[in-house]
Design an enzyme around this catalytic site. Structure first.
Site, mmCIF file in Angstrom:
data_model
loop_
_atom_site.group_PDB
_atom_site.id
_atom_site.type_symbol
_atom_site.label_atom_id
_atom_site.label_comp_id
_atom_site.label_asym_id
_atom_site.label_seq_id
_atom_site.Cartn_x
_atom_site.Cartn_y
_atom_site.Cartn_z
ATOM 1 N N GLU A 169 0.884 -1.168 0.000
ATOM 2 C CA GLU A 169 0.000 0.000 0.000
ATOM 3 C C GLU A 169 0.916 1.211 0.000
ATOM 4 O O GLU A 169 1.781 1.354 0.859
ATOM 5 C CB GLU A 169 -0.913 -0.022 1.229
ATOM 6 C CG GLU A 169 -2.050 0.974 1.159
ATOM 7 C CD GLU A 169 -1.687 2.290 1.819
ATOM 8 O OE1 GLU A 169 -1.656 3.308 1.092
ATOM 9 O OE2 GLU A 169 -1.441 2.313 3.021
ATOM 10 N N CYS B 16 -1.866 8.556 3.862
ATOM 11 C CA CYS B 16 -1.903 8.278 2.433
ATOM 12 C C CYS B 16 -3.306 8.500 1.877
ATOM 13 O O CYS B 16 -3.483 8.656 0.670
ATOM 14 C CB CYS B 16 -1.439 6.857 2.144
ATOM 15 S SG CYS B 16 -2.190 5.620 3.212
#
Length: 541
Positions: free
Chosen positions: A293, A327
């Site tokens: 990720e 993020c």
């Protein structure tokens, strides 16, 4: 496993404590914060169940007060990377053979330890070394990590219960084996929950792990490792090392027993890792699992039918909580011309009320960014926008690193939808807004989809259900986590499994069964009760 043979404890999401004024939980957290703040913590590596100290130490300096030392960690070298791999492989056979319910018990106990006696410590450590407010810490270091540990056990049981059908005279079964070798877990600074989950999820499925946390998060990673050990994790199953990232990767990714990587970090680093794995593919016993990720350039899109206050709250929380160091943080927004004046006024009012400072002051909404390198990079984007002829800094834009790495929540208004701060990940408290013409709302959705290389999170705000349907379809590939009338941050385990595609990662959905399936290698077993004794078939008669 036979479905239903073992009944798991009732697993639910961990309740979030609010830390309101005068509450017992606030007093406990403040007391633990002060205790840690006024002490020096010695943080070793953990290899083969042993605390390893090298004497080569680096200080732990809180981002909001970078002259105050709260501890030091012991840096390792190449020998410690090799030792961690050897310790993991030594532990592999016994750990892989352990019954699933015994592995489950360890991580369920770790969750209960975090929910109880270690809650204040892991939260205070995260507040101090990662500069998180009490609430951002609570939903991360406590609740999300607890949820990961508990729900992963639930997912594991569900996976083992998925068995094939059998015809009369045959018993088919599926064995979910751990990977052959060791898993490399690489974790970031911004979420203690991610730091704990990446090694733990692989270990739960019977794998052994070499774990390299971010050097800016070792203060809370140390607490997590203590919890795992107290919960009964055997020696060598998870080995935590603090070593040079490039040197560590070179050793790990060239080892024949490297079986997979569980990664959260930058897109550039992940692509480099993937390339190195490809170049070394001939070395490995099996094809490594690559789970990552990475970055995001996450959006908020508003339609003229949307509620202004709801949209602005989502922008402020989505863009500026944790100083934009998620993020999933909102960093670009698209606002219709007819609603811009209202949005602008409400946004200005909210930003004027925000306080910035130490997380020890519970009235602060934002604190400091993680380190000087991050500070300098974020500032460079702000200064770029200040000089850009098509852009204007309408809120914030000030910064100061004399005491801590503080950057005001900054809002840029641009006439260029492909301006640099609309396209590139900044990972800081910077939001860029583009105002589009109302009648071009469908075209603006195409712009949202095409602007960024990332596809992690995104949010749309509208009351018109036709618009919501069109936007949902047009933006189908733009985000792995898509929000309707909500901010693009705050995914909850077992509710919004997290992960994105494109440049944002492999979309293996932490917080779901999908992620755990990546850490097993299935073996299909067929047992025939009465084998045939004649090679011929009826058609041959």
């Amino acid at each position: 496993m036979i479905k239903g043979f073992f009944k798991l404890p009732d697993i639910k999401n961990e309740p979030v404590k609010q830390y309101g004024p005068g509450s017992a939980e606030r007093a406990e957290l403040q007391a633990k914060y002060d205790e840690l703040w006024n002490s020096i913590r010695d943080i070793p590596m953990y290899i083969g169940g042993q605390e390893v100290r090298t004497g080569k130490t680096e200080r732990v300096l809180p981002p909001h007060d970078h002259q105050h030392n709260v501890g030091h960690y012991h840096m390792g070298d190449a020998s410690h990377v090799h030792a961690a791999i050897d310790a993991a492989l030594k532990a592999r056979s016994k750990w892989a053979a352990m019954s699933w319910e015994q592995r489950a018990s360890i991580f369920l106990k770790a969750a209960d330890l975090l929910a109880g006696p270690y809650r204040a410590e892991v939260n205070a450590a995260t507040m101090i070394a990662q500069s998180k407010t009490s609430f951002q810490t609570e939903i991360d270091a406590a609740c999300e990590l607890i949820d990961f540990l508990r729900f992963n056990v639930k997912y594991m049981a569900e996976i083992y219960a998925e068995q094939p059908n059998s015809m009369p005279g045959v018993w088919n079964r599926m064995e979910y084996r751990p990977l052959e070798g060791f898993v490399f877990a690489v974790t970031p600074f911004n979420f203690t929950a991610i730091s704990g989950n990446l090694p733990a999820s692989a270990a739960l499925m019977g794998n052994v792990v070499v774990w390299k946390p971010s050097l800016y998060q070792v203060y809370s990673a140390h607490v997590v490792m203590k919890v795992f050990i107290e919960a009964g994790l055997p020696a060598g199953v998870i080995n935590m090392i603090m070593t040079d990232p490039a040197e560590t990767a070179q050793i790990v990714l060239s080892h024949p027993d490297f079986a997979g990587i569980h990664f959260t970090g930058s897109t550039a680093v992940f692509r480099s890792i993937w390339k190195t794995i490809g170049e070394n593919i001939h070395r490995y016993k099996s094809y490594p699992r690559i789970v990552g990720e990475t970055g995001g350039k996450d959006y908020v899109w508003m339609h003229a039918s949307a509620d202004v206050r709801e949209t602005v709250v989502a922008l402020v929380r989505g863009a500026f909580e944790l100083q934009g160091q998620k993020c999933s943080a909102a960093s670009r927004a698209y606002i219709p011309r007819s609603r811009w004046n209202e949005v602008n006024a409400d946004l200005g009012r909210m930003l004027s009320e925000i306080k910035m400072g130490s997380p020890r002051d519970f009235s602060n909404f934002v604190t400091a960014v993680i380190h000087e390198g991050a500070f300098d990079k974020i500032v460079s984007y702000i200064e770029y926008a200040r000089k850009d002829k098509d852009s204007e800094i309408i809120y914030g834009g000030k910064y100061d690193k004399s005491v801590g790495y503080f950057i005001e929540p900054t809002v840029i208004l641009t006439k260029n939808p492909k301006m640099k701060t609309m396209v590139e990940e900044i990972f800081g408290p910077v939001l860029t807004i583009y105002v589009y013409e109302d009648e071009e709302w469908e075209a603006s959705l195409d712009l949202v989809n095409e602007t960024s290389e990332y596809a992690l999170t995104g949010a749309i705000f509208a009351k018109d259900r036709y618009v919501i349907e069109v936007a949902t379809n047009k933006l189908v590939d733009s985000a792995g986590n898509f929000y309707i009338n909500d901010k693009p941050t705050g995914a909850v385990v077992d509710q919004q499994p997290f992960g994105g595609a494109r440049g944002s990662g492999t979309n293996d959905k932490a917080g779901s069964k999908l992620n755990l399936l990546r850490w097993v290698s299935a073996r299909s077993i067929k047992e025939t009760m009465v084998p045939p004794t004649d090679y011929t078939y009826p058609f041959m008669k």
